[in-house]
Write an enzyme that holds these catalytic residues in place. Structure first.
Site, PDB file in Angstrom:
ATOM      1  N   ALA A  65      11.350 -37.239  -6.625  1.00 55.90           N
ATOM      2  CA  ALA A  65      11.534 -37.528  -8.051  1.00 55.90           C
ATOM      3  C   ALA A  65      11.655 -39.034  -8.203  1.00 55.90           C
ATOM      4  CB  ALA A  65      12.788 -36.838  -8.590  1.00 55.90           C
ATOM      5  N   GLY A 111       8.510 -40.815   4.739  1.00 55.22           N
ATOM      6  CA  GLY A 111       7.518 -41.704   5.326  1.00 55.22           C
ATOM      7  C   GLY A 111       7.130 -41.282   6.738  1.00 55.22           C
ATOM      8  N   CYS A 119      -2.683  -3.791   7.176  1.00 51.67           N
ATOM      9  CA  CYS A 119      -2.295  -4.008   8.569  1.00 51.67           C
ATOM     10  C   CYS A 119      -2.728  -2.827   9.431  1.00 51.67           C
ATOM     11  CB  CYS A 119      -0.794  -4.247   8.680  1.00 51.67           C
ATOM     12  SG  CYS A 119       0.219  -2.832   8.207  1.00 51.67           S
ATOM     13  N   ALA A 136      15.694 -44.233  -6.758  1.00 55.59           N
ATOM     14  CA  ALA A 136      17.106 -44.497  -7.012  1.00 55.59           C
ATOM     15  C   ALA A 136      17.282 -45.980  -7.280  1.00 55.59           C
ATOM     16  CB  ALA A 136      17.956 -44.086  -5.813  1.00 55.59           C
ATOM     17  N   GLU A 171       0.821  -1.209   0.000  1.00 54.77           N
ATOM     18  CA  GLU A 171       0.000   0.000   0.000  1.00 54.77           C
ATOM     19  C   GLU A 171       0.859   1.264   0.000  1.00 54.77           C
ATOM     20  OE1 GLU A 171      -2.244  -2.908   2.802  1.00 54.77           O
ATOM     21  OE2 GLU A 171      -0.230  -2.658   1.961  1.00 54.77           O
TER      22      GLU A 171
END
Length: 372
Positions: free
Chosen positions: A160, A311, A81, A168, A58
């Site tokens: 990945a 996990g 704010c 892997a 702002e």
């Protein structure tokens, strides 16, 4: 119910695009954009929050608008704010400038604001409304919202894998499963995050830097210079005290936090801090870890870890989002898995997700899903 015009929607969409410009620099503050228009619709000021401790969106927009702000409308992606932090309250700045209408995309979840900014403006006679393009504004600040509401950061786990779900080969070799465009995409996600988190096992196996490399940002490198690039804090979970100062990531100057149950004995550089979390032996209390990271102001944490830590986060229901880059390769059943979890014996025990996005990045697929 608020009635917004097509012009209102167009201006808020512009404010959201401006807010996006701060994604690489504003942490731990939210991304905010602001557009100021005259009653006839002409844009007289634009701005976005660029860095914590500097003027808010702002203020930048008001400075651009100058005296023309008198009687104007301000479109802001987050409620202005209403408290003194490192900068003054934007609600007072808007009033002082003579703004007569404020449209906010969303109410600020910060308890220090939480509607008080809009109330202050309304009490002073300003026409206020909120909820315009709210979902888009919230998506831009998921981490900030979660931390304000729960005290914990938003957690994205990146993995990945091959097409058959292997991260892997059995001997640990994984470079490179995915192509260079997917790796550039990871760099952009790292740059937007407050912190990058990994486990000691992954760090010892791969000896990574866990930093952001400007040369690998691809198209995003035009949005931010190498000098402006903020390096996320690197967080290492080390319940077995395996970290040692000779690892490559300790040669870089950006902040590192080692989280363990008792301090490591090695002599680490000055940019390394250690925090002792609650634990059960070598098993760190991950809920305690996340609560601590939230208290430190981390909004969004990007996790790059092996199957064990991924996990553990999964079983503790601490993952908000999964991003999986899947390569058109097959590694066979002896390869390493994505998540190491306790055996499931019934289908209803499966971890349920909702697709958010599926796209191709070079030869690879990028799958994004939220946990229910």
């Amino acid at each position: 119910m608020n009635q917004f015009s097509a012009h209102d929607a167009k201006m808020m969409a512009l404010a959201i695009r401006l807010a996006e410009k701060g994604q690489y620099t504003t942490s731990p503050n939210p991304n905010v954009g602001c557009v100021i228009t005259r009653p006839e619709g002409d844009i007289i000021g634009q701005g976005w929050h660029k860095k914590a401790g500097t003027p808010h969106a702002e203020i930048h927009a008001l400075a651009q608008a100058g005296d023309k702000a008198q009687g104007a409308t301000a479109y802001v992606t987050l409620e202005p704010c209403n408290h003194h932090g490192r900068t003054g309250p934007c609600s007072q700045a808007l009033l002082k400038a003579g703004i007569k209408r404020v449209v906010a995309a969303m109410v600020d979840p910060n308890p220090l604001v939480a509607g008080s900014g809009l109330k202050t403006l309304s009490d002073a006679g300003v026409d206020v409304s909120s909820g315009l393009l709210e979902s888009a504004a919230k998506a831009l600040n998921r981490g900030f919202i979660k931390r304000m509401q729960t005290g914990q950061p938003y957690i994205t786990v990146k993995l990945a894998s091959s097409l058959d779900g292997k991260t892997a080969l059995n001997n640990g070799l994984s470079q490179w499963i995915t192509g260079p465009l997917a790796r550039q995409d990871v760099q952009r996600h790292r740059a937007k995050s407050c912190a990058i988190l990994s486990g000691s096992g992954t760090v010892l196996a791969d000896n990574p830097s866990l930093n952001v490399r400007h040369s690998e940002l691809g198209y995003a490198s035009k949005d931010i210079s190498a000098d402006e690039l903020r390096q996320p804090t690197r967080i290492l979970l080390d319940g077995r005290n395996q970290m040692h100062p000779d690892l490559h990531l300790f040669s870089l100057s950006s902040p590192i936090v080692i989280i363990n149950s008792q301090p490591n004995s090695g002599v680490f550089p000055a940019n390394v801090e250690q925090y002792q979390a609650l634990s059960n032996g070598a098993q760190l209390d991950l809920h305690n870890v996340m609560q601590h990271l939230g208290q430190r102001g981390f909004n969004h944490i990007w996790v790059e870890a092996g199957a064990k830590l991924a996990g553990a986060l999964l079983q503790n229901k601490l993952i908000d989002e999964l991003i999986l880059y899947q390569a058109p390769k097959l590694l066979g059943d002896k390869g390493r898995d994505l998540f190491a979890v306790d055996e499931l014996t019934q289908m209803q025990q499966a971890f349920a997700l909702e697709w958010q996005d599926v796209r191709q990045v070079g030869p690879d697929l990028k799958l994004t899903a939220y946990f229910k």
